[in-house]
Design a protein around this motif. Structure first.
Motif, short mmCIF file in Angstrom:
data_model
loop_
_atom_site.label_atom_id
_atom_site.label_comp_id
_atom_site.label_asym_id
_atom_site.label_seq_id
_atom_site.Cartn_x
_atom_site.Cartn_y
_atom_site.Cartn_z
N SER A 203 61.57 18.18 -20.29
CA SER A 203 60.85 17.24 -19.45
C SER A 203 60.64 17.80 -18.04
O SER A 203 59.54 17.70 -17.48
N ARG A 204 61.66 18.43 -17.49
CA ARG A 204 61.52 19.03 -16.16
C ARG A 204 60.51 20.18 -16.17
O ARG A 204 59.68 20.31 -15.25
N THR A 207 56.92 18.83 -16.50
CA THR A 207 56.46 18.25 -15.22
C THR A 207 56.05 19.35 -14.25
O THR A 207 55.04 19.24 -13.56
N TYR A 210 52.76 21.15 -15.45
CA TYR A 210 51.52 20.39 -15.27
C TYR A 210 50.88 20.65 -13.91
O TYR A 210 49.68 20.42 -13.72
N THR A 211 51.66 21.15 -12.95
CA THR A 211 51.13 21.43 -11.61
C THR A 211 50.70 22.88 -11.45
O THR A 211 50.18 23.25 -10.39
N ARG A 226 50.02 17.23 -21.45
CA ARG A 226 50.26 15.81 -21.15
C ARG A 226 50.75 15.08 -22.40
O ARG A 226 51.67 14.26 -22.33
N SER A 229 54.33 16.03 -23.11
CA SER A 229 55.22 15.39 -22.14
C SER A 229 55.52 13.96 -22.55
O SER A 229 56.67 13.49 -22.45
N GLN A 233 59.18 12.36 -23.72
CA GLN A 233 59.73 11.13 -23.15
C GLN A 233 60.14 10.15 -24.25
O GLN A 233 61.23 9.56 -24.20
#
Length: 325
Positions: A203-204, A207, A210-211, A226, A229, A233
């Motif tokens: 998850s980290r 995240t 995605y940037t 996305r 991700s 979750q």
């Protein structure tokens, strides 16, 4: 060992002694499994970046596990390995995006990599760049994690039936049966705990990924990232639910063990109470006083025996009538 893959999934094993100029230019994924320093230097010369070492992968600081340089993006995720064995563990894997290519550095063999390699040639259109390859790889890792949790749920359901048993059958369990089930519960606890740690790490990384500009430039990879991700979750929530079931099963097993122990103690307690009146009668007539009313009685001995038997039988049937036996 270094294995390189092109966009269509064609694989080639690279010799560490080969010059960097001999590396194929159309490769998209460089998979490094337990690389030595010679193999690290080969890829470093080819891509002009620094390859993470085994010690780098063990660093737990977030700033050391995910960072960017002018030439590359570095990410480290913890993946579950040996989940099908009795000793599951997690291994740290480095994912590097550099010059449109994906580089993975690992010192163990999570099954997700084998599944991804097998399915890579079947991807429609292939993976045109490293970002797309990484998004597809994370999708396979997510699917593999879901498979691990599904197997854990099935095993826990079977284990629950073993602990609680079939109410239609009244079979006596062998000695230490529930104690053995506690070891099975501990094994499932370890597997799900490792899976939760892996999901938190994924998850980290997702995240952070995605940037990354390299991912933003590829729309399909961005949408796939996305979706993965969201899957991670939901899998995290599912793992927490399974963890709650494991806790319940552990508490229930301990409770049943206590019930069985209490039943054994109850039997000993009732047995001591049943034999207490006969002991009292025997003690009374075992006194060595000179003057006793029944001392010279002809039927004293058989009457004493009858009194002891009756004093034992009466409490026994009282306990049966009360339902204590």
């Amino acid at each position: 060992m270094i294995t390189v893959y092109d966009a269509r999934g064609e694989a080639m094993v690279i010799d560490a002694a080969a010059p960097a100029a001999a590396m194929p230019e159309d490769i998209v994924w460089i998979d490094m499994l337990r690389p030595d320093r010679a193999e690290d230097h080969l890829i470093e010369r080819f891509l002009q970046i620094e390859i993470p070492t085994r010690d780098d992968l063990k660093d737990i600081e977030p700033s050391s596990r995910m960072y960017t340089t002018p030439d590359a993006v570095f990410m480290t995720a913890s993946l579950v390995c040996r989940a099908d064995s009795g000793h599951p563990d997690i291994t740290d894997v480095a994912f590097v995006l550099a010059r449109g290519k994906l580089i993975t550095v690992r010192y163990d063999e999570p099954k997700a990599f084998d599944l991804f390699r097998a399915g890579l040639p079947r991807i429609v259109g292939g993976c045109s760049n490293g970002a797309m390859m990484l998004a597809r790889l994370f999708e396979t890792i997510s699917d593999r994690t879901a498979e691990i949790l599904e197997h854990a749920v099935a095993s826990l359901d079977n284990l629950s039936q073993q602990v609680f048993g079939d109410r239609t059958q009244n079979k006596r369990r062998p000695p230490h049966y529930l104690e053995a089930r506690l070891l099975d519960v501990a094994s499932h606890h370890r597997l799900v705990a490792k899976t939760r740690d892996s999901l938190a790490s994924l998850s980290r990384v997702l995240t952070f990924l995605y940037t990354v500009p390299a991912l933003q430039e590829t729309r399909e990879a961005k949408e796939l990232c996305r979706t993965v991700s969201r899957d991670v979750q939901s899998l995290t929530e599912h793992a927490s639910f399974i963890f709650g079931n494991i806790t319940f099963l552990l508490d229930a097993s301990l409770g049943l063990i206590s019930v069985e122990q209490n039943a054994i103690i109850k039997i000993f307690s009732i047995a001591s109470v049943v034999f207490l009146p006969p002991t009292l009668v025997a003690s009374l007539y075992g006194m060595n006083f000179e003057i006793m009313p029944e001392l010279h009685w002809t039927y004293g001995y058989p009457m004493a025996l009858i009194a002891m038997v009756v004093s034992a039988i009466v409490p026994f049937y009282i306990f049966r009538w009360k339902g204590w036996l």
